[in-house]
Design an enzyme around this catalytic site. Structure first.
Site, PDB file in Angstrom:
ATOM      1  N   GLU A  42      35.204  52.697   7.301  1.00 35.62           N
ATOM      2  CA  GLU A  42      35.532  54.049   6.812  1.00 35.62           C
ATOM      3  C   GLU A  42      35.494  54.138   5.285  1.00 35.62           C
ATOM      4  OE1 GLU A  42      37.707  51.865   7.694  1.00 35.62           O
ATOM      5  OE2 GLU A  42      39.500  52.026   6.443  1.00 35.62           O
ATOM      6  N   HIS A  98      36.395  47.372   6.445  1.00 35.54           N
ATOM      7  CA  HIS A  98      36.688  48.807   6.513  1.00 35.54           C
ATOM      8  C   HIS A  98      35.417  49.663   6.543  1.00 35.54           C
ATOM      9  CE1 HIS A  98      41.074  48.744   5.702  1.00 35.54           C
ATOM     10  NE2 HIS A  98      40.790  47.592   5.135  1.00 35.54           N
ATOM     11  N   CYS A 121      41.358  46.615  10.255  1.00 39.97           N
ATOM     12  CA  CYS A 121      42.331  45.921   9.406  1.00 39.97           C
ATOM     13  C   CYS A 121      43.703  45.869  10.098  1.00 39.97           C
ATOM     14  CB  CYS A 121      42.379  46.601   8.042  1.00 39.97           C
ATOM     15  SG  CYS A 121      43.065  45.548   6.763  1.00 39.97           S
TER      16      CYS A 121
END
Lengths: 228, 84
Positions: free
Chosen positions: A197, A195, A86
């Site tokens: 994560e 994302h 990002c």
């Protein structure tokens, strides 16, 4: 394997990144403040999402001049894995570690939802544990993820197989060729808008992102650990 | 001392999503004559005189930071100003 999560003023996915690596992946990880002048202790560099320096001027434009970015460039040149997610991707673009630039989303809206990605290249240190053409679900959360590069750059990205992830089905932001993530020519710097994560545990709505981190560790072990 | 105005816009070849929306809003206000809108940034710099040629510096600043030349064009106007 030891990871650094780089923290800029305005980063806001640093805690998620730390959690993913420490608790879900089970690797060593440390927060590294943006003014640090040495990353020699780390084997992998993670640039998290957020709004570094308030996105002033352009996303990532100010962060790229921070002290730590000189070290990130060095780490990239040394062949260490560098992952930008990002805002981290935007910083890598501004720093010239990856080609192209981000425009505002076609809809002009900030989009925060799960999207489907297609694994276009599983021959990278970030995607080797995925199947080729595997469709995975990873959340996005951005207002400027509309990837752009000129035709010459795009031709090069394709020729070198540098497009690692594309949006599957519908393209949320208008990015060129549905690009969601690209890698550098050398194959050790990956930038992606989605994302991974945030997708490391079924409790979070999915765990498709975990394989990306596992791929990094797998490659590192094969290269550094005897009898791996 | 110099007063410098810097204008940064998306390149002609790059679709400007904000400009596109503003154009259609202008059309809905009945300004059909508007055929294109490009949205950009305007910056004012005050630069002290030094040994370095001001235009060279401004160009360098635009290339290195103020514009992202991958997607943006820039132009500038330099005016010499009398110190207050």
């Amino acid at each position: 394997m030891r990871f650094a999560v780089i923290v800029f003023p305005g980063s806001n996915c640093d805690v998620d990144m730390y959690h993913a690596v420490k608790d879900e992946l089970g690797a060593e990880v440390e927060y590294v403040w943006h003014d640090r002048k040495n990353l020699d202790d780390f084997d992998g560099i993670l640039l998290p999402g957020g709004f570094s320096y308030g996105d002033y001027l352009r996303s990532g434009a100010i962060a790229r001049f921070s002290n730590v970015m000189k070290e990130v460039v060095k780490a990239a040149e040394a062949g260490k894995p560098v992952l930008g997610v990002c805002n981290g991707f935007q910083i890598l673009l501004e720093a010239g570690l990856l080609p192209g630039a981000m425009r505002r989303n076609e809809s002009l809206k900030f989009i925060c939802r799960q999207v489907e990605l297609k694994v276009e290249n599983n021959q990278t240190m970030f995607s080797s544990t995925y199947e080729i053409d595997e469709v995975i679900t990873i959340p996005i959360a951005h207002g400027e993820g509309n990837y752009y590069c000129d035709e010459e750059t795009l031709a090069k990205l394709k020729a070198n197989n540098q497009i690692v992830f594309t949006y599957n089905g519908s393209n949320p932001n208008g990015s060129l060729e549905d690009i969601a993530g690209i890698i550098n020519e050398k194959g050790n710097v990956l930038g992606m808008m989605p994302h991974p994560e945030r997708a490391v545990d079924e409790l979070l709505g999915g765990a498709d992102g975990l394989k990306l981190f596992q791929s990094i560790v797998k490659q590192w072990r094969e290269a550094h650990v005897v009898n791996a | 001392m110099y007063k410098v105005k810097v204008f940064v816009t998306l390149r002609e070849s790059v679709l400007d999503p904000q400009g596109t929306v503003v154009k259609s809003s202008l059309h809905s206000l009945n300004y059909q004559e508007v055929s294109d809108v490009r949205i950009g940034k305007y910056m004012e710099l005050t630069i002290e005189k030094s040994d370095r040629p001001v235009e060279e510096m401004v160009k360098e600043m635009c290339e290195r930071l103020l514009a992202n030349v991958v997607i943006e064009d820039y132009r500038y106007e330099i005016e010499e100003a009398v110190a207050q």
